[in-house]
Design a protein around this motif. Structure first.
Motif, PDB file in Angstrom:
ATOM      1  N   LEU A   1       0.853  -1.192   0.000  1.00 45.97           N
ATOM      2  CA  LEU A   1       0.000   0.000   0.000  1.00 45.97           C
ATOM      3  C   LEU A   1       0.888   1.241   0.000  1.00 45.97           C
ATOM      4  N   VAL A   2       0.744   2.063  -1.046  1.00 43.60           N
ATOM      5  CA  VAL A   2       1.559   3.265  -1.228  1.00 43.60           C
ATOM      6  C   VAL A   2       0.672   4.490  -1.052  1.00 43.60           C
ATOM      7  N   TYR A   3       1.175   5.474  -0.296  1.00 43.69           N
ATOM      8  CA  TYR A   3       0.413   6.689   0.002  1.00 43.69           C
ATOM      9  C   TYR A   3       1.199   7.914  -0.439  1.00 43.69           C
ATOM     10  N   ASP A   4       0.496   8.868  -1.073  1.00 43.78           N
ATOM     11  CA  ASP A   4       1.081  10.147  -1.465  1.00 43.78           C
ATOM     12  C   ASP A   4       0.263  11.264  -0.821  1.00 43.78           C
ATOM     13  N   PRO A   5       0.811  11.957   0.204  1.00 41.67           N
ATOM     14  CA  PRO A   5       0.047  13.002   0.888  1.00 41.67           C
ATOM     15  C   PRO A   5      -0.043  14.312   0.109  1.00 41.67           C
ATOM     16  N   PHE A   6       0.668  14.426  -1.008  1.00 39.86           N
ATOM     17  CA  PHE A   6       0.583  15.616  -1.872  1.00 39.86           C
ATOM     18  C   PHE A   6       0.269  15.135  -3.285  1.00 39.86           C
ATOM     19  N   VAL A   7      -0.855  14.477  -3.458  1.00 40.35           N
ATOM     20  CA  VAL A   7      -1.104  13.665  -4.648  1.00 40.35           C
ATOM     21  C   VAL A   7      -1.233  14.483  -5.917  1.00 40.35           C
ATOM     22  N   GLY A   8      -1.781  15.711  -5.854  1.00 40.22           N
ATOM     23  CA  GLY A   8      -1.935  16.517  -7.059  1.00 40.22           C
ATOM     24  C   GLY A   8      -2.723  15.782  -8.127  1.00 40.22           C
ATOM     25  N   THR A   9      -2.126  15.628  -9.308  1.00 41.17           N
ATOM     26  CA  THR A   9      -2.813  14.935 -10.411  1.00 41.17           C
ATOM     27  C   THR A   9      -2.494  13.445 -10.455  1.00 41.17           C
ATOM     28  N   GLY A  10      -1.750  12.941  -9.466  1.00 40.89           N
ATOM     29  CA  GLY A  10      -1.604  11.495  -9.298  1.00 40.89           C
ATOM     30  C   GLY A  10      -0.475  10.823 -10.049  1.00 40.89           C
ATOM     31  N   SER A  11       0.533  11.573 -10.512  1.00 43.02           N
ATOM     32  CA  SER A  11       1.594  10.964 -11.324  1.00 43.02           C
ATOM     33  C   SER A  11       2.343   9.863 -10.578  1.00 43.02           C
ATOM     34  N   ILE A  12       2.645  10.095  -9.302  1.00 40.44           N
ATOM     35  CA  ILE A  12       3.404   9.104  -8.541  1.00 40.44           C
ATOM     36  C   ILE A  12       2.565   7.854  -8.299  1.00 40.44           C
ATOM     37  N   LEU A  13       1.287   8.034  -8.002  1.00 41.15           N
ATOM     38  CA  LEU A  13       0.424   6.877  -7.771  1.00 41.15           C
ATOM     39  C   LEU A  13       0.206   6.074  -9.048  1.00 41.15           C
ATOM     40  N   VAL A  14       0.199   6.746 -10.193  1.00 45.84           N
ATOM     41  CA  VAL A  14       0.086   6.032 -11.475  1.00 45.84           C
ATOM     42  C   VAL A  14       1.265   5.068 -11.637  1.00 45.84           C
ATOM     43  N   ALA A  15       2.478   5.546 -11.325  1.00 47.11           N
ATOM     44  CA  ALA A  15       3.657   4.687 -11.440  1.00 47.11           C
ATOM     45  C   ALA A  15       3.588   3.521 -10.459  1.00 47.11           C
ATOM     46  N   ALA A  16       3.182   3.797  -9.212  1.00 43.34           N
ATOM     47  CA  ALA A  16       3.079   2.727  -8.219  1.00 43.34           C
ATOM     48  C   ALA A  16       2.017   1.710  -8.618  1.00 43.34           C
ATOM     49  N   ALA A  17       0.904   2.183  -9.163  1.00 42.10           N
ATOM     50  CA  ALA A  17      -0.158   1.274  -9.588  1.00 42.10           C
ATOM     51  C   ALA A  17       0.287   0.409 -10.766  1.00 42.10           C
TER      52      ALA A  17
END
Length: 481
Positions: free
Chosen positions: A222-238
Motif C-alpha cells: 500500500l503506497v500513500y502520497d500526501p501531496f497527490v496533485g494529479t496522481g503521477s506518482i500513484l500512477v507509477a506505483a499502480a
C-alpha cells in the motif's frame, strides 16, 4: 559473481540506488545491502560502465533491467536468484557476464580466450545460435535477428572532460554475454504530454517510476502520497501492482479536476490501472487519521511543495493562525461547496510533518521517498542539511540539478525504529514551536528568495567576481544527468 552493469547516461546519482532498491525488492531483506560496486580501471564514477556483484545466481540480473515484464517477485524469486532481476530498472541499459576487457582488441582477445571454458561452452554449442552486438559509448551498432544468445563488444575512447561526457583516462573495450537488457517502453507510454489530466507541477514519468522503484512498489503493498496533485506518482506505483491512496489540500484537484472526464481518476482509466483505494481532501499539517491508528502504509512516496514553483499551503487562514478568530464548523448545507481557508506552509514545517506522519503510519521496514530542495553552495548540495528523524535511516540521496543555484535531492529512508510516546511528544512540541513562530519560519525557509534573490549577484559583481562558478559542476551534469 561480478557483472558489467551498463547504465543509460541519465540521472547519474540515481543509478546505483535504483539497482540496490530493486535487489531488495526482488531478493528479500538484506539483498540491497549485499550489492557491491567497483569501477573498471581508469573509469570515472560518472561513467556508464560499472562492475556490480550480486548475491545469488544470474536470474536477478536478468530481471532488474526490465521490471515491466517480470512476474510478481514473491512468486518468481528466492534469495539465491538475485542476479537476474536487474531488468526492472529504468536506468540500467544492460547487465553482462563479463568475459574480458582490454585497452585494445588484441588485449581483449587474449582476455576472452583466458576466460574459463566451462563458463563459455554452454552458450557456444553447435545447436544454439548467437549474435555479437557491437555497442559503444558514442559510436555505432550492428544487429542480427533472433539469436539464442547475445554477446556485446562495448568500446569507449580516451576522451577528456570537455566533450559533455564523463572523463575516461584510457580507452577500454569490453566483451560479455548479455544477461538482461532494458526495455524503456514505459516512458513513451506514460509521458505527460499524452496524459489526460496534468498540472503545472505534475511529476515527470521517468522520475515517478524511479520513485516507485525506490519505494519498493509491488503487488500487495500500500503506497500513500500526501501531496497527490494529479496522481503521477500513484500512477507509477499502480503500474507495478501496488495499492494506492492519496491526499491533497486542494479540494478542487481532488474532487473536480477539469470536469467528469478529466480528473485524477481519468489518468488511471487511461492506462487501465486499478484506481486508488481513495483520494482524500486532507492537510499534511492536520492529518485525518483517528487516534491510535498507525503502521498502515508500506511506502510513502511524494513530492512536497517547497516554494519555488508552487508554495505549500496548510489549513487555517492567517487570522486563525494569529489566534484572532476561533476554529469554526462548516454548516451542513455548505459542506459540498465549501473551500477551506489556507495559509502559507513553510518548508521546514512541511518536512517535519511529513517525517512525523511517516514515523507513525509506515510499517517497520517501510520506505519514505520524497524530494528535498537544497540551495547549492559553491556548486555542491550540502548533505549535512538533509532532514533526520530517530525512526529513520537514510538509504540514498540522489541529486537532480535544476539550476546553478538550487537542486532537489531524492531522499530514500527506511523506518528502523518504533513510533514511541517520546517521539510523539517531541513532534508535538516541535509543532507548537512552528505555530508560535509561523512568520519566522516562513522567512527562514523561503527557498524562492534564496534561489532568485539578486543580493548575491550584486555583492559578487561589486567584488568583480562571478556570482556562480559555472565550472563548479561537470559540464555533462544537468537536469536529467
Amino acid at each position: 559473481m561480478w557483472y558489467l552493469c551498463v547504465f543509460y547516461h541519465r540521472l547519474l546519482d540515481y543509478r546505483r540506488p535504483e539497482v540496490q532498491s530493486l535487489a531488495e525488492l526482488f531478493g528479500g531483506p538484506g539483498a540491497g545491502d549485499a550489492v557491491e560496486w567497483r569501477m573498471p580501471e581508469n573509469h570515472n564514477v560518472d561513467s556508464p560502465f560499472h562492475l556490480v556483484r550480486l548475491p545469488g545466481d544470474e536470474r536477478l540480473a536478468a530481471q532488474i533491467a526490465n521490471r515491466s515484464k517480470s512476474a510478481s517477485p514473491d512468486r518468481l524469486i528466492h534469495h539465491h536468484s538475485l542476479a537476474k532481476l536487474l531488468l526492472a530498472g529504468l536506468l540500467v541499459k544492460g547487465i553482462y557476464e563479463l568475459w574480458g576487457q582490454g585497452t585494445t582488441y588484441e588485449e581483449l582477445e587474449r582476455a576472452v580466450m583466458a576466460y574459463p571454458e566451462e563458463r563459455k561452452l554452454p552458450y557456444l554449442t553447435p545447436e544454439s545460435t548467437f549474435k555479437i552486438v557491437v555497442d559503444s559509448f558514442g559510436k555505432g551498432r550492428v544487429n542480427l535477428k533472433k539469436p539464442d544468445h547475445k554477446f556485446f563488444v562495448m568500446e569507449t575512447d580516451d576522451y577528456g572532460c570537455n566533450n559533455g561526457l564523463p572523463p575516461v583516462a584510457q580507452r577500454t573495450v569490453f566483451f560479455g554475454r548479455e544477461v538482461g537488457a532494458a526495455d524503456r517502453h514505459l516512458l513513451p507510454t506514460y509521458q505527460l504530454k499524452s496524459r489526460k489530466y496534468i498540472g503545472p507541477t505534475a511529476m515527470d514519468a521517468e522520475m515517478a517510476f524511479l520513485m516507485a522503484n525506490q519505494g519498493l512498489a509491488r503487488p500487495g503493498k500500500l503506497v500513500y502520497d500526501p501531496f497527490v496533485g494529479t496522481g503521477s506518482i500513484l500512477v507509477a506505483a499502480a503500474h507495478f501492482g501496488a495499492m494506492t491512496m492519496g491526499a491533497d489540500i486542494d479540494i478542487r484537484v481532488v474532487r473536480d479536476g477539469r470536469g467528469p472526464d478529466c480528473n485524477i481518476w481519468s489518468n488511471f482509466e487511461q492506462y487501465k490501472l486499478p484506481e486508488p483505494l481513495c483520494i482524500l481532501r486532507a492537510d499534511n499539517n492536520v492529518p485525518p487519521w483517528r487516534p491510535g491508528l498507525k503502521e498502515v502504509f508500506d511506502a510513502i512516496i511524494c513530492d512536497p511543495p517547497y516554494g519555488v514553483r508552487a508554495g505549500g499551503r496548510k489549513s487555517g487562514g492567517r487570522k486563525l493562525i494569529k489566534g484572532t478568530v476561533a476554529p469554526y464548523t462548516v454548516p451542513d448545507e455548505k459542506r459540498d461547496s465549501h473551500i477551506p481557508s489556507t495559509a502559507p506552509y513553510s518548508l521546514a514545517e512541511c518536512v517535519h510533518d511529513l517525517l512525523h506522519l511517516a514515523a507513525r503510519m509506515l510499517v517497520m521496514g517501510g520506505r519514505l521517498v520524497f524530494f528535498f530542495p537544497v540551495v547549492r553552495e559553491d556548486g555542491v548540495a550540502n548533505p549535512a542539511k538533509y532532514p533526520e528523524h530517530p525512526c529513520f535511516r537514510l538509504l540514498a540521496s540522489c541529486e537532480q540539478i535544476l539550476s546553478m543555484r538550487y537542486s532537489r535531492v531524492l531522499l530514500t529512508m527506511v523506518k528502523v525504529g518504533p513510533y514511541t510516546e517520546e517521539v510523539q511528544k517531541a513532534a508535538e512540541e516541535r509543532r507548537r514551536e512552528f505555530r508560535e513562530n509561523h512568520h519566522k519560519w516562513m522567512e527562514e525557509g523561503n527557498l524562492h528568495s534564496a534561489v532568485f534573490s539578486p543580493a548575491d549577484q550584486a555583492a559578487a559583481a561589486a567584488d568583480g567576481k562571478p556570482a556562480i562558478d559555472r565550472d563548479s559542476k561537470p559540464k555533462y551534469r544537468g537536469k536529467y544527468v
